[in-house]
Design a protein around this motif. Structure first.
Motif, mmCIF file in Angstrom:
data_model
loop_
_atom_site.group_PDB
_atom_site.id
_atom_site.type_symbol
_atom_site.label_atom_id
_atom_site.label_comp_id
_atom_site.label_asym_id
_atom_site.label_seq_id
_atom_site.Cartn_x
_atom_site.Cartn_y
_atom_site.Cartn_z
ATOM 1 N N SER A 115 -14.749 -0.101 6.738
ATOM 2 C CA SER A 115 -13.725 -1.142 6.884
ATOM 3 C C SER A 115 -12.817 -1.158 5.655
ATOM 4 O O SER A 115 -13.267 -0.966 4.534
ATOM 5 C CB SER A 115 -14.378 -2.523 7.051
ATOM 6 O OG SER A 115 -15.192 -2.817 5.941
ATOM 7 N N ILE A 116 -11.536 -1.368 5.912
ATOM 8 C CA ILE A 116 -10.548 -1.383 4.824
ATOM 9 C C ILE A 116 -9.780 -2.701 4.910
ATOM 10 O O ILE A 116 -9.236 -3.029 5.973
ATOM 11 C CB ILE A 116 -9.576 -0.211 4.965
ATOM 12 C CG1 ILE A 116 -10.356 1.101 4.984
ATOM 13 C CG2 ILE A 116 -8.553 -0.190 3.856
ATOM 14 C CD1 ILE A 116 -9.815 2.075 5.968
ATOM 15 N N PRO A 117 -9.723 -3.440 3.841
ATOM 16 C CA PRO A 117 -8.929 -4.682 3.863
ATOM 17 C C PRO A 117 -7.464 -4.379 4.172
ATOM 18 O O PRO A 117 -6.887 -3.415 3.663
ATOM 19 C CB PRO A 117 -9.096 -5.235 2.440
ATOM 20 C CG PRO A 117 -10.326 -4.581 1.898
ATOM 21 C CD PRO A 117 -10.402 -3.239 2.554
ATOM 22 N N GLU A 150 -4.760 -3.545 1.536
ATOM 23 C CA GLU A 150 -4.733 -2.284 0.798
ATOM 24 C C GLU A 150 -3.911 -1.207 1.501
ATOM 25 O O GLU A 150 -3.762 -0.112 0.978
ATOM 26 C CB GLU A 150 -6.172 -1.777 0.600
ATOM 27 C CG GLU A 150 -6.996 -2.662 -0.309
ATOM 28 C CD GLU A 150 -8.377 -2.082 -0.546
ATOM 29 O OE1 GLU A 150 -8.567 -0.877 -0.226
ATOM 30 O OE2 GLU A 150 -9.250 -2.802 -1.038
ATOM 31 N N LEU A 151 -3.423 -1.505 2.682
ATOM 32 C CA LEU A 151 -2.711 -0.493 3.471
ATOM 33 C C LEU A 151 -1.211 -0.738 3.445
ATOM 34 O O LEU A 151 -0.748 -1.884 3.570
ATOM 35 C CB LEU A 151 -3.183 -0.522 4.933
ATOM 36 C CG LEU A 151 -4.656 -0.220 5.196
ATOM 37 C CD1 LEU A 151 -4.943 -0.327 6.690
ATOM 38 C CD2 LEU A 151 -5.019 1.170 4.700
ATOM 39 N N GLU A 165 0.499 3.418 6.677
ATOM 40 C CA GLU A 165 -0.941 3.680 6.742
ATOM 41 C C GLU A 165 -1.593 2.811 7.808
ATOM 42 O O GLU A 165 -2.476 3.262 8.547
ATOM 43 C CB GLU A 165 -1.575 3.403 5.366
ATOM 44 C CG GLU A 165 -1.213 4.453 4.321
ATOM 45 C CD GLU A 165 -1.656 4.050 2.924
ATOM 46 O OE1 GLU A 165 -1.661 4.927 2.041
ATOM 47 O OE2 GLU A 165 -1.976 2.865 2.715
ATOM 48 N N PHE A 166 -1.153 1.552 7.904
ATOM 49 C CA PHE A 166 -1.708 0.653 8.908
ATOM 50 C C PHE A 166 -1.428 1.175 10.317
ATOM 51 O O PHE A 166 -2.312 1.149 11.187
ATOM 52 C CB PHE A 166 -1.128 -0.757 8.730
ATOM 53 C CG PHE A 166 -1.611 -1.739 9.761
ATOM 54 C CD1 PHE A 166 -2.861 -2.337 9.636
ATOM 55 C CD2 PHE A 166 -0.830 -2.037 10.869
ATOM 56 C CE1 PHE A 166 -3.329 -3.220 10.600
ATOM 57 C CE2 PHE A 166 -1.287 -2.912 11.839
ATOM 58 C CZ PHE A 166 -2.545 -3.520 11.709
ATOM 59 N N GLN A 170 -6.846 11.001 0.060
ATOM 60 C CA GLN A 170 -7.305 10.665 -1.292
ATOM 61 C C GLN A 170 -7.923 9.267 -1.344
ATOM 62 O O GLN A 170 -8.856 9.003 -2.112
ATOM 63 C CB GLN A 170 -6.137 10.772 -2.281
ATOM 64 C CG GLN A 170 -5.669 12.205 -2.506
ATOM 65 C CD GLN A 170 -4.355 12.282 -3.277
ATOM 66 O OE1 GLN A 170 -3.653 11.276 -3.422
ATOM 67 N NE2 GLN A 170 -4.022 13.470 -3.766
ATOM 68 N N LYS A 171 -7.423 8.353 -0.509
ATOM 69 C CA LYS A 171 -7.970 7.001 -0.433
ATOM 70 C C LYS A 171 -9.267 6.949 0.380
ATOM 71 O O LYS A 171 -9.928 5.910 0.421
ATOM 72 C CB LYS A 171 -6.951 6.054 0.218
ATOM 73 C CG LYS A 171 -5.790 5.649 -0.667
ATOM 74 C CD LYS A 171 -4.930 4.622 0.086
ATOM 75 C CE LYS A 171 -3.823 4.092 -0.813
ATOM 76 N NZ LYS A 171 -3.029 3.046 -0.111
#
Length: 815
Positions: free
Chosen positions: A119-121, A124-125, A129-130, A165-166
């Motif tokens: 999961s990614i907050p 942060e996107l 990217e979202f 990279q993320k």
């Protein structure tokens, strides 16, 4: 034990690449097999050419992903032919492999992106990217093109690299072998009922309550008794008129069995036609060809149109098959392939395979597999266009090159720029096969080789059954217009002869070697003409679609209603093509049934066949076409050929223009009067021109003497060898500088042998400006040495900062 392989890749690279072979593979057991390998992040199909245990120094090779074959796809003789082609035509073996191997025998790779599981907050996107992550949540994976479409921009690689990279996404390569055998359901008599005694009684008892099941069973038994088992499920049901439900009932009772098995995409039928008896002249020619073969020389069969060359080929093919050999029958045009395949299948049936670009990838791969296979499934005869020379023949014994003079045997772009006739000669030498070249109008080079004794010269100077050659009447177009004896582009004489032919139940061919309606649209007030945006040519008007098209890059636009330069509505067409001939013919001969055959009407897979078959079966009175109707087609009911403007055929800036003009006009005239004497109406502005004179007088030897006189005087082939170098760039300044430097370097070693550089007669095609130069090499100069120098010079240009964007191609023996 770890061992390595040298693998040929279908790329423009000069050497094989070294890879680590999979664990468990046997050293020395894999020559000619395909492998899947990774090359700079992409998956390619390679072919193993060598195996060894010597570890490469200075780098660690990648592993082979997978060995794709149990048996070799190519053998050493094929590789030898590929290597010769690359060496002679100044390209790489990888480029030859790319041209030779059917696309369906290669694998494709695509870069795909998938979402990593965590999961990614949202904070942060970035927005992009979202959007990518959201799309990947709804799709298992995406291609790079998919991401480009989602974001609405072309270059998404920096974004994807940042996401990797993320730890948001991972990238992988997906590949799949494209060729798969065709599978179909076949119906067999069930073993449970018919393996022992009493099976028939049991089956009849089991179907007693269903007349439809019993009828289907009896039909299946009858097919088996005739030796035609198995039929496909579809064929059996169509044959019996039964439904799938009825068959399913018999399968459930185990009276019939359905098995899914591999089958052929290309189906033939048994032959049923006896081979024709030869005339005395044909028998003599056949004997001379066999004598030539016994002496180890190719034969050049020079037979006038309608002399029966094909029947001699049929005899040679029959004798070759009786000895267990295979035959390659090369043809220059797909249209010609269509008619000749039908004729030869009457003699040889299922033994014939066809190989050309109108076949899809799977069909071409299947022909490849059946040429190399043994047993009853093997194709013993291949009829095809130039690429058929690269098929994997196992027992090649005879090569027929029909219409050997045709320039379409020479590949133009992309590389390899090989000539199929000359490559076939080398293939024959490697295979121990015999070669017969055939033409009514042989190339000057081939005829010269025959006179020099390199080939034997075999002549058929008369038509079969002593039918006279057609009468040729020349119409001076200039005088006819001045005297008011023209309607559109038809002279009064052509109109009258056409009406007479159609009225007597005969057919007519009208020839104009230019497609479209008109090559130029012009404003009558200011002289404006529409030009292609990407090429330095005017757009050709196509009336049927009411648009303007470029015949070089494909660009098109609607026909303007007003001149964009001055606003005038007075837009006229200049010149004429086959579409305009068709429109005029429809008005002049309103009751005639008309067909047109050119590049615009033959785009579909079966379009050639449908047009040719319709005309052959008398479903049309007039056939209008370009050069594709001039090559070896045989229509027995054609009594008249009309050539609307012969001058287009020899008005080219080419040292072969007169030769080719003579060949084209003689060939199209030869379509007339195959069963009784026909007639040709030849319209021209220059009735005294030497090409017209030679065509009218039927003088091949006269044409040959005229052409050879010019060639000897100005030192052109066959009195020298030629190489053409073409340079392309989007900017004229860079191109001019590069061409001058390239030519200057060449003149340092060949001061008197370089012509040019000059701009091509169409200076810009596909947004690239073009310059070319010719190298004329006397016999005493090493062709191999010059090609090696050209290769080094091209590589130096590719490495230089100034000229690395200049595209350079080398064409040996240009057409």
């Amino acid at each position: 034990m770890v061992h390595y392989a040298e693998i040929l890749l279908p790329l423009n690279i000069s050497a094989c690449m070294t890879y680590i072979m999979p664990e468990g593979s046997v050293l020395g057991d894999n020559y000619g097999k395909r492998v899947a390998v990774d090359m700079k992040g992409a998956i390619y199909t390679g072919i193993i050419l060598e195996e060894h245990s010597d570890e490469p120094q200075g780098y660690k090779p990648k592993p082979v992903i997978e060995i794709l074959d149990d048996e070799p796809v190519v053998d050493r003789r094929q590789i030898e032919l590929w290597q010769w082609t690359a060496s002679y035509y100044a390209c790489t073996v990888g480029e030859v492999m790319r041209a030779a191997l059917p696309s369906a025998l290669k694998i494709e790779s695509r870069t795909k992106i998938e979402l990593l599981e965590h999961s990614i907050p949202d904070g942060e996107l970035s927005d992009d990217e979202f959007m990518v992550c959201e799309a990947l949540e709804n799709n298992k994976n995406l291609t790079v093109d998919d991401v480009s479409s989602i974001l609405g921009r072309k270059n998404v690689l920096p974004l994807l690299k940042k996401m990797m990279q993320k730890g948001l996404v991972s990238v992988f390569m997906e590949y799949a072998e494209r060729y798969r055998p065709l599978m179909e359901n076949f119906v067999y008599i069930g073993k449970d009922y018919f393996s022992g005694s009493g099976g028939m009684e049991k089956a009849m008892e089991a179907t007693a309550r269903s007349e439809k099941q019993r009828a289907l069973l009896m039909a299946a038994l009858g097919i088996k008794a005739q030796g035609k088992e198995p039929l496909t499920k579809k064929e059996l049901l169509e044959y019996c008129g039964a439904s799938p439900t009825v068959l399913d009932g018999l399968v459930k009772k185990r009276i019939l069995e359905v098995r899914r098995e591999e089958t052929d995409r290309i189906k033939g039928r048994p032959s049923d036609k006896p081979i024709k008896a030869l005339s005395t002249e044909q028998e003599q020619a056949l004997a001379e060809i066999k004598n030539s073969f016994a002496e180890g020389r190719p034969a050049l069969l020079h037979g006038v149109t309608g002399s029966g060359k094909t029947e001699i080929y049929v005899r040679l093919i029959k004798e070759t098959l009786e000895k267990g050999g295979q035959v390659l029958y090369l043809l220059p045009e797909i249209a010609l392939t269509t008619q000749l395949v039908g004729r030869l299948k009457q003699y040889f049936g299922e033994k014939i395979g066809v190989y050309h670009s109108k076949y899809n990838d799977m069909q071409r791969a299947e022909v490849w597999q059946r040429v190399k296979s043994g047993g009853n499934n093997r194709f013993d005869i291949i009829m095809g266009a130039r690429s058929a020379v690269f098929l994997p023949f196992d027992k090649l014994s005879l090569i027929v090159v029909d219409e050997e003079h045709e320039q379409s045997y020479k590949q133009q772009d992309p590389s390899p720029r090989y000539h199929a006739r000359d490559t076939a000669m080398v293939l024959a030498s490697m295979s121990g096969a015999h070669v017969v070249l055939g033409s009514a109008t042989p190339s000057v080079e081939s005829y010269h080789n025959a006179l020099q004794g390199k080939y034997s010269l075999v002549s058929l100077p008369h038509r079969y059954a002593d039918v006279a050659m057609p009468e040729i009447n020349v119409v001076n177009i200039k005088e006819a217009y001045a005297a008011g004896k023209m309607k559109g582009h038809f002279s009064h004489e052509l109109i009258e002869r056409t009406k007479e032919a159609i009225g007597s139940g005969r057919q007519v061919i009208l020839f104009q070697n230019r497609r479209g309606y008109a090559p130029v649209v012009e404003c009558r007030d200011c002289g404006w003409t529409p030009q292609c945006r990407h090429c330095d040519v005017s757009l050709t008007y196509h009336k049927h679609s009411d648009n303007m098209r470029c015949h070089y890059c494909g660009y098109n636009e609607p026909r303007p209603q007003r001149c964009p330069q001055c606003g005038s509505v007075r837009l006229d067409t200049k010149g004429f093509g086959t579409e305009q001939v068709e429109a005029e013919a429809a008005k002049l001969f309103p009751d005639a049934r008309i067909l047109r055959m050119d590049l615009d009407t033959t785009g579909g897979k079966n379009s050639y066949q449908s047009i040719i078959t319709a005309f052959e079966n008398g479903q049309a009175d007039i056939l209008i076409g370009t050069q594709m109707i001039a090559k070896g087609l045989d229509f027995g009911n054609v009594s008249l050929v009309g050539i609307l403007n012969a001058d287009y055929s020899f008005k080219n800036a080419d040292f072969r223009a007169f030769e080719r003009g003579y060949q084209l006009l003689s060939q199209i005239g030869g379509r007339a009067g195959r069963k009784e004497r026909g007639q040709v109406i030849l319209q021209t502005y220059e009735p005294e021109h030497e090409v017209i004179r030679n065509v009218v007088n039927g003088g091949y030897q006269s044409m040959y003497r005229d052409v050879m006189k010019h060639r000897r005087q100005f030192i052109y082939p066959p009195f020298c060898r030629m190489i053409r170098v073409v340079l392309r760039h989007k900017e004229t300044e860079t191109l001019d500088a590069a061409a001058a430097v390239f030519a200057g370097r060449l003149r340092q070693i060949l001061p008197d042998n370089v012509l040019g550089p000059d701009y091509y007669h169409i200076p810009r095609i596909n947004s690239l400006y073009i310059k070319h130069l010719y190298i004329k090499l006397p016999q005493e100069v090493s062709l191999k040495g010059v090609k090696e120098y050209l290769s080094k010079l091209s590589s130096a240009f590719s490495s230089s900062r100034e000229y690395r964007t200049v595209r350079i191609t080398i064409d040996v023996d240009p057409a």
